[in-house]
Design an enzyme around this catalytic site. Structure first.
Site, PDB file in Angstrom:
ATOM      1  CG  HIS A 230     -10.521  -7.011   6.447  1.00 42.70           C
ATOM      2  ND1 HIS A 230      -9.879  -7.434   7.508  1.00 42.70           N
ATOM      3  CD2 HIS A 230      -9.902  -6.980   5.133  1.00 42.70           C
ATOM      4  CE1 HIS A 230      -8.545  -7.758   6.748  1.00 42.70           C
ATOM      5  NE2 HIS A 230      -8.615  -7.658   5.416  1.00 42.70           N
TER       6      HIS A 230
ATOM      7  CD  GLU B 151      -1.736  -2.430   1.447  1.00 44.54           C
ATOM      8  OE1 GLU B 151      -0.579  -2.761   1.833  1.00 44.54           O
ATOM      9  OE2 GLU B 151      -2.566  -3.281   1.074  1.00 44.54           O
TER      10      GLU B 151
END
Lengths: 333, 334
Positions: free
Chosen positions: A137, A68
């Protein structure tokens, strides 16, 4: 919205509206590409990158490693040097992996360079709970991003806005986070074909009412709308404002509504403490104190990580019932 | 694959190149020395990370780059900008926090930049630059131009995850990118042997499937040659190189004498100063008949004069106005 007029309209789920938004951007902007984890060959884990690789090819639809910092850095470097990247951050929770690239590089580069850098980068990311995906998540972290000068943050609640906001974000000359919601992926509505914009920074009144103003973010708009029906049954007319944009925030639309209703309730899925609702409540009290007949109230998640068990997650996410309860409290009923 | 060591070969670049390399190094040295003094005199607010000692690296690499090639720099970034063509006046003005600075006084030493020169900023975050350089290299490839992007970073930054991710992606995509590790032996105040278990950062290149090269960062010719090969490789589409330059900063991590921390010995500093990049190179230039002692003195004098003028300019420049604060947070153009 003029672009949307005269266009043929069909029912489309949120997920395919996102797909169309990305396609329109890649069609109309030659310097645009999309990069992210699993976006090319696999078509994206949610399915909204389906067909992109076939239509636009490897140069413009780029699978990345699970990196990321690298992906967000790619967005910073490529946008500062003349591209208009769409960066796909699979889960909003992953901002923790790349917060330096977001907060210290992307948001600030233009300012630090005295206005001599422009970063037209769009970041798509998926927030929200509801699928038992547990604490890493499922988060709603829009307040982290909205706290950054230089960053724009929008939360399209429905398919029409999702498509239009992706197009607007990519045409904007600033970094824009488009925070999508996984619980809305299958929700359908009428969406025009072709390209159209939904302006960034403009809220939308979803339904009119005289008794109180509900300001809702993202998928909470749907819970708010569900609560309107329940409230009607007990004689309360609520006005629902879909905030649509967190940064910049459309204070004016909210204040104008409160001048009529004299009461306000702010709703978001993120935890209440330090959530954007605190900021909105403060703005209302700064701008519209004299019009208020009751304290500004909030409905938000309790101060807990998002739980796994469906039994707990149901309690965690604000619902139309918890909104109805808080509305009654606000109206001292 | 273990990193190969590079020493300068005997075939010399042109006299023009040799003189430009010298000029770059002198410009950096004098700029940094004066900036250090200005900081001590209280003229420059904030933190100043000075490049004195490392001049050969920026100069040797930048000699191969045009304004269309991008670089990302570090918190020790003035040298990179000077070598990329940065002018003294807007640079000093920026360090002084004036509106005539390259960043209108909004960035300062740690964010000094110039997009027109291809300089994507010094960076206050260790390891902040390489992902951005990788993105700029992606942009070059996307636009099918022949420009490259060079990421400068230190031995300290080599331990950051962002650097790992950027190098892996650049290698995966075979981007026109060069990663220049300026190993000055210290991550802030911590010696390399106390922050990583390896001696040569370039050894890590094999883990990314790309060449790793070590060169003497105190020898501008060695840097020029090694960087030339790496940049040519990137330009022709063969992918990135990890080039490690062994170098040393004479001053402290921050400022000149820093905070008086006892993390290295005076003897060590003197040892490195004996290998000074500029003095050594000047001796060679005289031996080679490229420059006379007199001509070298003239270079120093003329650079010194430019710096005097730049400091007057910076001193006389206005500060930004309060109403300038909120400019440039967003791009308002549509």
């Amino acid at each position: 919205m003029s672009e949307a007029e005269n266009k043929s309209v069909r029912e489309l789920p949120y997920v395919m509206a996102i797909n169309e938004g990305i396609k329109e951007v890649l069609r109309e902007q030659k310097d645009a590409f999309i990069a992210g984890e699993d976006v090319a060959v696999a078509g994206g884990v949610y399915g909204y990158c389906t067909g992109l690789l076939d239509e636009f090819g490897e140069d413009r639809v780029v699978d990345t490693p699970i990196s990321e910092k690298g992906i967000m850095g790619l967005g910073v470097g490529a946008s500062a040097t003349g591209c208009r990247p769409i960066i796909d951050l699979m889960f909003m929770d992953f901002v923790g992996e790349c917060m330096d690239e977001i907060a210290n590089q992307m948001a600030k580069m233009r300012f630090m360079f005295g206005g001599k850098a422009t970063l037209p980068v769009t970041v798509l990311t998926m927030g929200g709970a509801g699928g038992s995906l547990a604490a890493q998540h499922s988060q709603s972290l829009e307040a982290w991003l909205a706290h950054l000068p230089g960053m724009k943050v929008v939360m399209p609640s429905d398919a029409y806005d999702a498509k239009g906001m992706i197009i607007s974000a990519s045409r904007d000359n600033n970094p824009v986070f488009v925070v999508l919601n996984k619980a809305s992926l299958a929700m359908t509505m009428e969406v025009p074909e072709g390209s159209y914009e939904v302006p960034l920074g403009e809220a939308c009144v979803r339904t009119q009412g005289k008794d109180l103003t509900i300001v809702a973010f993202g998928r909470m708009v749907h819970e708010a709308m569900a609560s309107v029906e329940k409230l009607k049954a007990i004689g309360i007319e609520a006005e629902v404002i879909d905030a649509r944009s967190v940064q910049p925030f459309d204070t004016e639309t909210v204040v104008n509504s409160i001048k009529k209703t004299h009461r306000a309730l702010v709703i978001h899925e993120a935890v209440k403490f330090g959530g954007i609702g605190g900021e909105i409540s403060a703005q209302i009290q700064e701008e519209a104190f004299d019009y208020l007949d009751a304290p500004v109230m909030r409905v938000a998640a309790p101060f807990s990580p998002v739980p796994f068990s469906p039994a707990l997650e149901k309690v965690y996410i604000p619902s139309s019932d918890s909104i109805v309860t808080k509305v009654k409290e606000t109206l001292a009923l | 694959m273990v990193a190969k060591k590079k020493n300068a070969k005997s075939n010399l670049p042109s006299q023009k190149v040799l003189q430009e390399l010298h000029m770059k190094m002198v410009r950096i040295r004098r700029f940094e020395e004066r900036a250090g003094k200005m900081m001590e005199d209280g003229k420059i607010p904030g933190a100043l990370h000075l490049y004195v000692g490392q001049e050969a690296v920026a100069s040797g690499v930048m000699q191969h780059l045009s304004n269309k090639d991008w670089i990302t720099s570090t918190h020790r970034g003035h040298g990179h900008l000077v070598a990329k063509g940065g002018e003294f006046k807007p640079m000093f003005a920026e360090l002084f926090g004036r509106s005539t600075g390259y960043c209108r006084g909004k960035g300062g030493s740690m964010h000094i930049s110039n997009m027109d020169l291809g300089m994507l900023g010094a960076n206050g975050i260790v390891g902040g630059g390489p992902p951005i350089a990788m993105g700029a290299a992606f942009s070059n490839r996307f636009k099918k131009n022949k420009n490259v992007a060079v990421a400068f970073f230190g031995d300290g930054a080599s331990n950051e995850g962002s650097v790992h991710e950027a190098i892996n992606m650049a290698s995966l995509y075979k981007l026109p990118c060069v990663f220049v590790c300026e190993n000055n032996g210290y991550g802030e105040y911590t010696a390399q042997s106390r922050h990583q278990a390896i001696v040569d950062v370039a050894d890590r290149a094999s883990g990314y499937g790309m060449p790793g090269v070590v060169c003497d960062g105190m020898d501008v010719m060695a840097v020029y040659e090694a960087a030339g090969e790496a940049i040519e490789r990137a330009r022709k589409g063969s992918g990135p190189t990890l080039l490690e330059c062994k170098t040393y900063r004479y001053y402290d991590h921050v400022g000149v004498r820093g905070m008086g921390l006892t993390y290295r010995t005076d003897e060590e500093v003197e040892e490195w100063k004996n290998k000074d990049a500029i003095e050594g190179f000047e001796k060679r230039l005289i031996q080679l008949g490229v420059m006379t002692k007199k001509k070298i003195e003239n270079v120093h004098a003329s650079v010194g004069k430019d710096i005097d003028e730049a400091i007057i300019f910076a001193n006389e420049s206005p500060y930004p106005m309060p109403e300038d604060l909120l400019d440039n947070v967003y791009n308002e153009e549509t």
